[in-house]
Design an enzyme around this catalytic site. Structure first.
Site, PDB file in Angstrom:
ATOM      1  N   HIS A 124      41.196  45.666  35.253  1.00  0.00           N
ATOM      2  CA  HIS A 124      41.347  46.576  36.391  1.00  0.00           C
ATOM      3  C   HIS A 124      41.496  45.826  37.714  1.00  0.00           C
ATOM      4  O   HIS A 124      40.893  44.779  37.943  1.00  0.00           O
ATOM      5  CB  HIS A 124      40.146  47.521  36.465  1.00  0.00           C
ATOM      6  CG  HIS A 124      38.825  46.804  36.595  1.00  0.00           C
ATOM      7  ND1 HIS A 124      38.304  46.404  37.801  1.00  0.00           N
ATOM      8  CD2 HIS A 124      37.930  46.417  35.654  1.00  0.00           C
ATOM      9  CE1 HIS A 124      37.137  45.810  37.607  1.00  0.00           C
ATOM     10  NE2 HIS A 124      36.885  45.805  36.310  1.00  0.00           N
ATOM     11  N   ASP A 125      42.360  46.374  38.568  1.00  0.00           N
ATOM     12  CA  ASP A 125      42.549  45.914  39.947  1.00  0.00           C
ATOM     13  C   ASP A 125      43.160  44.525  40.052  1.00  0.00           C
ATOM     14  O   ASP A 125      43.103  43.910  41.114  1.00  0.00           O
ATOM     15  CB  ASP A 125      41.230  45.952  40.729  1.00  0.00           C
ATOM     16  CG  ASP A 125      40.591  47.329  40.723  1.00  0.00           C
ATOM     17  OD1 ASP A 125      41.171  48.249  41.334  1.00  0.00           O
ATOM     18  OD2 ASP A 125      39.534  47.505  40.090  1.00  0.00           O
ATOM     19  N   GLY A 142      38.448  41.449  36.040  1.00  0.00           N
ATOM     20  CA  GLY A 142      38.836  42.362  37.113  1.00  0.00           C
ATOM     21  C   GLY A 142      39.066  41.674  38.441  1.00  0.00           C
ATOM     22  O   GLY A 142      38.484  40.634  38.746  1.00  0.00           O
TER      23      GLY A 142
END
Length: 262
Positions: A124-125, A142
């Site tokens: 994520h991200d 992440g």
């Protein structure tokens, strides 16, 4: 859904998905709601693409890729987050790419012309540039940022919030827990350690002898001289006056979010 789109009879495409011309969806694949797929992209068998996600043109997703899944983050509470993938990327078998998180900017982004080989994970991200190659089982935690023309060798692992600068090379099995400046090679040694500049990669991309010499001087100032970081930064500032490449390296060092890998 464009007229020329080809969907295998066993595939499931949500009515809320938008597929461009020439898109192909293979057997037993799932395309979820709020997924946009650009012209000419091909989805292999047993893939899943969840939204919200925007995927560009002429990408190739091989079998069992899982794209746009929810972030693997205990803080995620179902907030609206998304994924953006550019054009002409090759995504091989069993690759996983997660959407962003509400606290992390809300978006995972991948640029153009990248190769993500089997079992790569992009968490994520993460922000990935263009023209990168991630070899089998390379893993991004992440919030990782990857510059253009970066190569991650097989089983490389990047710690959360780290940045890898443009044209860097991370060797097989190296675990990176700090920021890697542009042009630097990292080799496996317990945790990864700098091992010179990525000379071969730079030569293949057209860097001439003068540019390579300037980058080597910068590397020596930062890693070989033994100087404290502040002194090394001052030396880089001197060298940057005559080299755009060194200037980019200095800017990277000055904007580090995690300790520099030294």
């Amino acid at each position: 859904m464009a007229a020329a789109t080809r969907i295998h009879p066993t595939a499931v495409v949500d009515p809320g998905a938008r597929l461009g011309e020439g898109v192909e969806v293979g057997a037993f694949s799932l395309i979820g709601p709020e997924v946009e797929i650009g012209d000419g992209t091909r989805i292999g068998p047993h893939c899943s693409i969840q939204g919200p996600a925007r995927i560009g043109r002429d990408n190739r997703f091989h079998g069992h890729a899982a794209i746009g899944g929810e972030p693997q983050d205990k803080k995620f509470r179902g907030e609206r987050v998304d994924l953006t993938i550019g054009d002409r990327n090759v995504v091989r078998e069993f690759v996983t790419v997660n959407r962003g998180t509400g606290d992390g900017g809300g978006t995972t982004r991948i640029g153009d012309d990248n190769w993500l080989l089997a079992y790569v994970h992009v968490a994520h991200d993460c922000i990935v540039g263009s023209h990168c190659v991630f070899s089998n089982n390379a893993t991004l935690a992440g919030h990782v940022e990857i510059g253009d023309h970066v190569i991650l060798s097989g089983f490389a692992g990047i710690h959360q919030f780290c940045r890898i600068g443009m044209h860097a090379f991370v060797g097989m099995g190296a675990f990176v827990n700090g920021d890697v400046p542009p042009f630097v090679t990292v080799a496996q040694d317990g945790y990864g350690r700098p091992r010179g500049i990525n000379s071969e990669g730079l030569k293949r991309r057209g860097f001439d002898a003068e540019r390579l010499a300037a980058i080597k001087r910068a590397y020596r100032a930062l890693y070989v001289s033994g100087a404290p970081l502040e002194e090394a930064r001052a030396k880089l500032a001197e060298l940057a006056a005559g080299s755009d490449d060194v200037r980019a390296l200095l800017e990277f060092v000055e904007t580090a979010r995690r300790p520099l890998l030294r």
